[in-house]
Design a protein around this motif. Structure first.
Motif, PDB file in Angstrom:
ATOM      1  N   PRO A  83       0.465  -1.327   0.097  1.00 44.89           N
ATOM      2  CA  PRO A  83      -0.075   0.195   0.126  1.00 44.89           C
ATOM      3  C   PRO A  83       0.652   1.533  -0.091  1.00 44.89           C
ATOM      4  N   VAL A  84       2.219   1.019   0.085  1.00 41.53           N
ATOM      5  CA  VAL A  84       3.220   2.276   0.273  1.00 41.53           C
ATOM      6  C   VAL A  84       4.186   2.404  -0.874  1.00 41.53           C
ATOM      7  N   PRO A  85       4.275   3.788  -1.811  1.00 42.46           N
ATOM      8  CA  PRO A  85       4.952   3.292  -2.897  1.00 42.46           C
ATOM      9  C   PRO A  85       6.398   3.099  -2.249  1.00 42.46           C
ATOM     10  N   PHE A  86       7.288   2.939  -2.865  1.00 44.13           N
ATOM     11  CA  PHE A  86       9.179   3.281  -2.894  1.00 44.13           C
ATOM     12  C   PHE A  86       9.533   3.885  -3.711  1.00 44.13           C
ATOM     13  N   GLY A  87      10.347   5.095  -2.857  1.00 44.32           N
ATOM     14  CA  GLY A  87      10.812   5.897  -3.709  1.00 44.32           C
ATOM     15  C   GLY A  87      12.030   6.028  -3.134  1.00 44.32           C
ATOM     16  N   PHE A  88      12.802   5.210  -2.987  1.00 41.60           N
ATOM     17  CA  PHE A  88      14.494   5.268  -2.785  1.00 41.60           C
ATOM     18  C   PHE A  88      14.536   5.113  -4.303  1.00 41.60           C
ATOM     19  N   ASN A  89      16.197   6.264  -4.240  1.00 41.86           N
ATOM     20  CA  ASN A  89      16.924   6.636  -6.067  1.00 41.86           C
ATOM     21  C   ASN A  89      15.860   6.643  -7.239  1.00 41.86           C
ATOM     22  N   ALA A  90      15.187   6.712  -7.095  1.00 39.46           N
ATOM     23  CA  ALA A  90      14.212   6.803  -8.492  1.00 39.46           C
ATOM     24  C   ALA A  90      14.008   7.778  -9.158  1.00 39.46           C
ATOM     25  N   TYR A  91      13.221   7.883 -10.235  1.00 37.79           N
ATOM     26  CA  TYR A  91      14.104   8.404 -11.435  1.00 37.79           C
ATOM     27  C   TYR A  91      12.366   9.153 -11.759  1.00 37.79           C
ATOM     28  N   PRO A  92      12.088  10.227 -11.174  1.00 39.97           N
ATOM     29  CA  PRO A  92      10.918  11.113 -10.927  1.00 39.97           C
ATOM     30  C   PRO A  92      10.135  10.957 -12.357  1.00 39.97           C
ATOM     31  N   ARG A  93      10.449  11.613 -13.658  1.00 41.23           N
ATOM     32  CA  ARG A  93      10.339  11.855 -14.026  1.00 41.23           C
ATOM     33  C   ARG A  93       9.650  10.779 -15.698  1.00 41.23           C
ATOM     34  N   ASP A  94      11.162  10.250 -14.989  1.00 42.93           N
ATOM     35  CA  ASP A  94      11.140   8.689 -16.328  1.00 42.93           C
ATOM     36  C   ASP A  94       9.824   7.264 -15.479  1.00 42.93           C
ATOM     37  N   TRP A  95       9.840   8.013 -14.172  1.00 38.20           N
ATOM     38  CA  TRP A  95       8.721   7.191 -13.675  1.00 38.20           C
ATOM     39  C   TRP A  95       6.979   7.377 -13.806  1.00 38.20           C
ATOM     40  N   ALA A  96       7.303   8.244 -14.097  1.00 37.87           N
ATOM     41  CA  ALA A  96       5.249   8.630 -14.154  1.00 37.87           C
ATOM     42  C   ALA A  96       5.228   8.010 -15.527  1.00 37.87           C
ATOM     43  N   GLU A 102       3.937  12.960 -10.130  1.00 34.09           N
ATOM     44  CA  GLU A 102       3.649  14.645 -10.842  1.00 34.09           C
ATOM     45  C   GLU A 102       3.314  15.853  -9.128  1.00 34.09           C
ATOM     46  N   GLN A 103       2.536  15.024  -8.522  1.00 32.99           N
ATOM     47  CA  GLN A 103       2.404  15.855  -7.303  1.00 32.99           C
ATOM     48  C   GLN A 103       3.863  16.576  -6.196  1.00 32.99           C
ATOM     49  N   THR A 104       4.292  15.353  -6.456  1.00 29.99           N
ATOM     50  CA  THR A 104       5.697  15.596  -5.851  1.00 29.99           C
ATOM     51  C   THR A 104       6.404  16.138  -6.254  1.00 29.99           C
ATOM     52  N   ARG A 105       6.962  15.355  -7.688  1.00 30.91           N
ATOM     53  CA  ARG A 105       7.527  16.799  -8.705  1.00 30.91           C
ATOM     54  C   ARG A 105       7.714  18.422  -8.675  1.00 30.91           C
ATOM     55  N   ALA A 106       6.033  18.299  -8.428  1.00 29.53           N
ATOM     56  CA  ALA A 106       5.902  19.692  -8.656  1.00 29.53           C
ATOM     57  C   ALA A 106       5.718  20.458  -7.838  1.00 29.53           C
ATOM     58  N   TYR A 111       9.150   5.804   3.214  1.00 32.03           N
ATOM     59  CA  TYR A 111       9.766   5.203   1.729  1.00 32.03           C
ATOM     60  C   TYR A 111       9.653   5.747   0.878  1.00 32.03           C
ATOM     61  N   TRP A 112       8.049   6.778   1.454  1.00 30.84           N
ATOM     62  CA  TRP A 112       8.385   8.100   0.129  1.00 30.84           C
ATOM     63  C   TRP A 112       8.440   9.446   0.701  1.00 30.84           C
ATOM     64  N   THR A 113       8.362   9.971   1.014  1.00 28.79           N
ATOM     65  CA  THR A 113       8.080  11.055   0.984  1.00 28.79           C
ATOM     66  C   THR A 113       9.468  11.744   1.195  1.00 28.79           C
ATOM     67  N   GLN A 114      10.444  12.029   2.491  1.00 27.42           N
ATOM     68  CA  GLN A 114      11.717  12.004   2.608  1.00 27.42           C
ATOM     69  C   GLN A 114      12.322  11.346   1.067  1.00 27.42           C
ATOM     70  N   PRO A 115      12.098  10.229   0.442  1.00 28.92           N
ATOM     71  CA  PRO A 115      13.589   9.882  -0.635  1.00 28.92           C
ATOM     72  C   PRO A 115      12.990   9.770  -1.927  1.00 28.92           C
ATOM     73  N   PHE A 116      12.184   9.822  -2.049  1.00 31.78           N
ATOM     74  CA  PHE A 116      11.182  10.274  -3.266  1.00 31.78           C
ATOM     75  C   PHE A 116      12.273  12.178  -3.549  1.00 31.78           C
ATOM     76  N   VAL A 117      11.793  12.969  -2.270  1.00 24.14           N
ATOM     77  CA  VAL A 117      11.696  14.190  -2.052  1.00 24.14           C
ATOM     78  C   VAL A 117      13.765  14.865  -2.484  1.00 24.14           C
ATOM     79  N   ASP A 118      14.000  13.793  -1.962  1.00 21.71           N
ATOM     80  CA  ASP A 118      15.397  13.517  -2.512  1.00 21.71           C
ATOM     81  C   ASP A 118      15.893  13.397  -3.664  1.00 21.71           C
ATOM     82  N   ALA A 119      15.075  12.481  -4.620  1.00 23.61           N
ATOM     83  CA  ALA A 119      15.260  11.779  -5.975  1.00 23.61           C
ATOM     84  C   ALA A 119      14.390  13.604  -6.556  1.00 23.61           C
ATOM     85  N   ALA A 120      14.010  14.071  -6.366  1.00 22.69           N
ATOM     86  CA  ALA A 120      12.328  15.535  -7.294  1.00 22.69           C
ATOM     87  C   ALA A 120      13.782  16.054  -7.206  1.00 22.69           C
ATOM     88  N   TYR A 121      14.621  16.580  -5.657  1.00 24.23           N
ATOM     89  CA  TYR A 121      14.766  17.690  -5.732  1.00 24.23           C
ATOM     90  C   TYR A 121      17.260  17.369  -6.370  1.00 24.23           C
TER      91      TYR A 121
END
Length: 383
Positions: free
Chosen positions: A265-278, A314-318, A360-370
């Motif tokens: 139920p919780v996506p894993f956002g570590f070391n991801a590629y934000p634009r490419d993922w969508a 997209e919300q996190t990237r935006a 698992y999402w907010t902290q690591p994915f914000v890092d990747a989007a940054y």
């Protein structure tokens, strides 16, 4: 030795502990807890999801230390597995589950990505079916044989590597005991950490004899495993959760095995590629699957959750991009980002899952989007 244990536990713990909260229990001290209970949902089960197709998954879909799903596909001359489980112990149980639904041999195991919870069960599988091909993308093969998994022994267990892994588990045990000693945990959080104690005790046993099995067959873009009834199209849709993600498309069954492009139920956002993922998720949607088989979690029969994950990406990237353009530091951006509405959409008001949505999402994915917003490379760490 960094496995998803390191990403999902050690990195998460670094976000919530302070020097005053570090572990005080001596390494190696045995935790006074029993093994997993049935309600913990640790041991994977197998369920038929289509004619000749089964999903092996943990009945409780969220654990601090997860085990990746395995998809079993019966073809005329043998079975194809998508992923292999997260430990030698899990691999042995997967062998028995597979043997319980078909007497055909496993002829191929396709690994969706290089993270340990999807690949470390391979030794038991290839020991039972030594002629099975181990298939990955070329990029994933580089991670499995190179720096990303350098701490793992290759081809056979190694006592020094095992000791290093066990030491990391000692730290996890100590953290869990210290956390449970705090008086202000919500009931759901306390129950979650108590279950995690039991599961890590089992995980310690399951990870005895760790080693990596090298891929035997690689591809860059696509590879078809043909069959009259259940052909499997292995495909690299683009970067997403990692830079070498593999998905499996079953055109006759209109089923898509996604690896960790989808995790519930919780996506894993570590070391991801934000634009490419969508973009990669939209490429999967374009096939119009009627059955989605995620890397963790239950089978899905529509793309509602897929849409929710795309919207979250997209919300996190935006939210991150304009803050990065203001030349704020990562710490300043983290402090300003508020994804509480998204968290509610995914986990409601559950305090246990809310904690881990943030880790698992907010902290690591914000890092990747940054990093993406600043044109910095996405580093694939040790897995």
């Amino acid at each position: 030795m960094r496995t998803k244990l390191a990403w999902f536990l050690v990195l998460s713990l670094a976000c919530v502990t302070t020097p005053a909260q570090t572990a005080t229990v001596a390494p190696g001290t045995a935790a006074p807890v029993s093994g997993p209970l049935p309600r913990d949902g640790y041991f994977q089960q197998i369920h038929r999801v289509a004619d000749g197709v089964w999903l092996i998954a943990q009945p409780q879909p969220f654990h601090i230390q997860p085990i990746g799903n395995v998809v079993v596909i019966e073809q005329r001359d043998g079975l194809v597995l998508i992923d292999a489980g997260g430990s030698p112990g899990a691999g042995r149980r997967i062998v028995e589950l597979v043997r319980g639904v078909s007497d055909k041999p496993v002829k191929a195991v396709a690994i969706t990505h290089w993270h340990g919870d999807h690949v470390l069960g391979l030794p038991a599988i290839v020991e039972r079916w030594p002629k099975a091909d181990v298939i990955t993308t070329t990029t994933t093969a580089g991670h499995l044989t190179g720096r990303s998994m350098k701490a793992y022994p290759k081809g056979a267990p190694d006592s020094t590597a095992q000791a290093a892994f066990d030491e990391r588990l000692d730290g996890a045990d100590a953290f869990l005991r210290d956390t449970l000693a705090k008086p202000d945990l919500a009931r759901a959080e306390r129950e979650g950490f108590e279950a995690s104690q039991r599961l890590f005790r089992q995980y310690r046993e399951d990870t005895r004899g760790l080693y990596l099995v090298a891929p035997t067959r690689m591809f860059d873009t696509a590879l078809r495993l043909d069959d009259p009834q259940r052909p499997v199209e292995l495909w690299h849709p683009g970067r997403a959760n990692t830079d070498g993600d593999l998905v499996a498309w079953l055109p006759a069954q209109r089923a898509m095995a996604t690896g960790d492009l989808l995790v519930a139920p919780v996506p894993f956002g570590f070391n991801a590629y934000p634009r490419d993922w969508a973009d990669s998720l939209r490429a999967l949607q374009a096939k119009r699957p009627t059955l989605w088989l995620p890397g963790h979690g239950a089978a899905m029969h529509d793309d509602a959750y897929v849409q929710r994950v795309i919207a979250l990406v997209e919300q996190t990237r935006a939210a991150v991009a304009p803050l990065a353009k203001e030349r704020l530091t990562l710490e300043q951006v983290r402090a300003k980002i508020d994804l509480s509405d998204a968290r509610v959409r995914f986990v409601g008001d559950d305090p246990w899952l809310s904690r881990w949505f943030d880790r698992y999402w907010t902290q690591p994915f914000v890092d990747a989007a940054y990093r993406e917003a600043n044109g910095q490379p996405i580093e694939q760490g040790e897995g």
